[in-house]
Design an enzyme around this catalytic site. Structure first.
Site, PDB file in Angstrom:
ATOM      1  CB  SER A 171      47.107  17.290  36.821  1.00 27.84           C
ATOM      2  OG  SER A 171      47.112  15.733  36.864  1.00 27.84           O
TER       3      SER A 171
HETATM    4  N1  SAH Z   1      45.345  12.928  40.360  1.00 28.21           N
HETATM    5  C1  SAH Z   1      46.812  13.282  40.768  1.00 28.21           C
HETATM    6  C2  SAH Z   1      47.695  13.128  39.518  1.00 28.21           C
HETATM    7  C3  SAH Z   1      48.240  11.974  39.598  1.00 28.21           C
HETATM    8  S1  SAH Z   1      49.466  11.612  38.308  1.00 28.21           S
HETATM    9  C4  SAH Z   1      46.995  14.394  41.654  1.00 28.21           C
HETATM   10  O1  SAH Z   1      46.270  15.210  41.756  1.00 28.21           O
HETATM   11  O2  SAH Z   1      48.031  14.773  42.135  1.00 28.21           O
HETATM   12  C5  SAH Z   1      48.572  10.028  37.732  1.00 28.21           C
HETATM   13  C6  SAH Z   1      48.734   8.851  38.837  1.00 28.21           C
HETATM   14  O3  SAH Z   1      48.059   7.940  38.386  1.00 28.21           O
HETATM   15  C7  SAH Z   1      49.987   8.651  39.335  1.00 28.21           C
HETATM   16  O4  SAH Z   1      50.146   8.837  40.805  1.00 28.21           O
HETATM   17  C8  SAH Z   1      50.135   6.915  39.178  1.00 28.21           C
HETATM   18  O5  SAH Z   1      50.806   6.401  40.007  1.00 28.21           O
HETATM   19  C9  SAH Z   1      48.801   6.488  39.035  1.00 28.21           C
HETATM   20  N2  SAH Z   1      48.571   5.413  38.292  1.00 28.21           N
HETATM   21  C10 SAH Z   1      49.074   5.335  37.121  1.00 28.21           C
HETATM   22  N3  SAH Z   1      48.465   3.851  36.666  1.00 28.21           N
HETATM   23  C11 SAH Z   1      47.502   3.714  37.584  1.00 28.21           C
HETATM   24  C12 SAH Z   1      46.524   2.532  37.574  1.00 28.21           C
HETATM   25  N4  SAH Z   1      46.444   1.516  36.637  1.00 28.21           N
HETATM   26  N5  SAH Z   1      45.742   2.612  38.705  1.00 28.21           N
HETATM   27  C13 SAH Z   1      45.669   3.574  39.710  1.00 28.21           C
HETATM   28  N6  SAH Z   1      46.578   4.533  39.460  1.00 28.21           N
HETATM   29  C14 SAH Z   1      47.500   4.631  38.444  1.00 28.21           C
END
Ligand code: SAH
Length: 220
Positions: free
Chosen positions: A69
């Site tokens: 993000s």
């Molecule tokens: N917090 C992260 C941002 C990740 S983007 C950081 O600091 O880098 C969102 C993430 O949510 C992705 O890695 C995606 O694979 C995950 N995601 C999507 N749907 C999900 C679900 N149902 N359960 C767990 N993770 C999920």
């Protein structure tokens, strides 16, 4: 993620100070959030070829179609969580592990769940090497983490089509859930506060853009 080179030079520290100042100027006032942002080397969460992008206030691809993000968004969500030392926090969407590390740096006990196997494995290996002792889980964040509930705070870092019931259930009374909820082609940052009597207060905090929270089972 470099996985091997966890160095942090004066140049990186300087860029981070500037980035933190940018985030402050954009309206983040929680000093603990800003301190954590200045402390956590965001370039450690990037593949080595892309280090120069780590200190721009932008989201960036981390593989598997996902993104780390934007720093401002990380700070905004962290501020809404009102993190206190010792808070037990669940993050849905570990991704690179950067948001989880910011919360750990702020003194929280962090549990983070990721549904993409490759990202889960990468973060699980990298975080302890970097000194961020986050408990990582492979699974579907829609279900939360019932075995470790309840939580003081829950943060969802992907755009959700609705607010999953299990996450509301897994909040302590007085707890806060921060979740971007889908609206057309963007999300509305939403907080849900659980009251002592078990009722909820929902508030909206402006528009953001996230990758989608994906349903069904976890993916290898
Ligand atoms: N917090 C992260 C941002 C990740 S983007 C950081 O600091 O880098 C969102 C993430 O949510 C992705 O890695 C995606 O694979 C995950 N995601 C999507 N749907 C999900 C679900 N149902 N359960 C767990 N993770 C999920």
């Amino acid at each position: 993620m470099t996985g091997t080179n966890l160095s942090d030079t004066f140049r990186h520290k300087g860029l981070r100070k500037k980035l933190t100042e940018t985030v402050r100027q954009k309206g983040i006032a929680d000093e603990n959030v800003l301190k954590a942002m200045e402390a956590v080397p965001r370039h450690w969460f990037f593949d080595s070829g892309f280090l120069e992008f780590a200190y721009e206030d932008k989201a960036f691809p981390i593989g598997a179609g996902q993104t780390i993000s934007q720093p401002y968004t990380v700070a905004f969500q962290s501020q809404l969580l009102q993190v206190k030392k010792g808070d037990k926090i669940l993050e849905v969407g570990t991704g690179s592990g950067y948001q989880a590390s910011i919360l750990y740096q702020m003194g929280a006990k962090v549990f983070s769940i990721e549904r993409q196997r490759a990202l889960y494995t990468k973060a699980k290996e990298m975080l302890p090497k970097a000194g961020y002792l986050v408990k990582t889980f492979f699974g579907d964040g829609y279900k939360g983490l019932p075995a470790f509930a309840p939580f003081d705070k829950i943060i969802v870092t992907a755009g959700a089509p609705f607010i999953p019931e299990p996450l509301m259930e897994q909040l302590k009374p007085g707890g806060i859930l921060v979740i971007p909820v889908d609206k057309d082609d963007y999300q509305i940052m939403t907080t849900v506060e659980k009251q002592a009597d078990g009722s909820f207060i929902t508030r909206q905090h402006g528009h953001f853009r996230f990758v989608p929270l994906l349903g069904d089972k976890a993916h290898d």
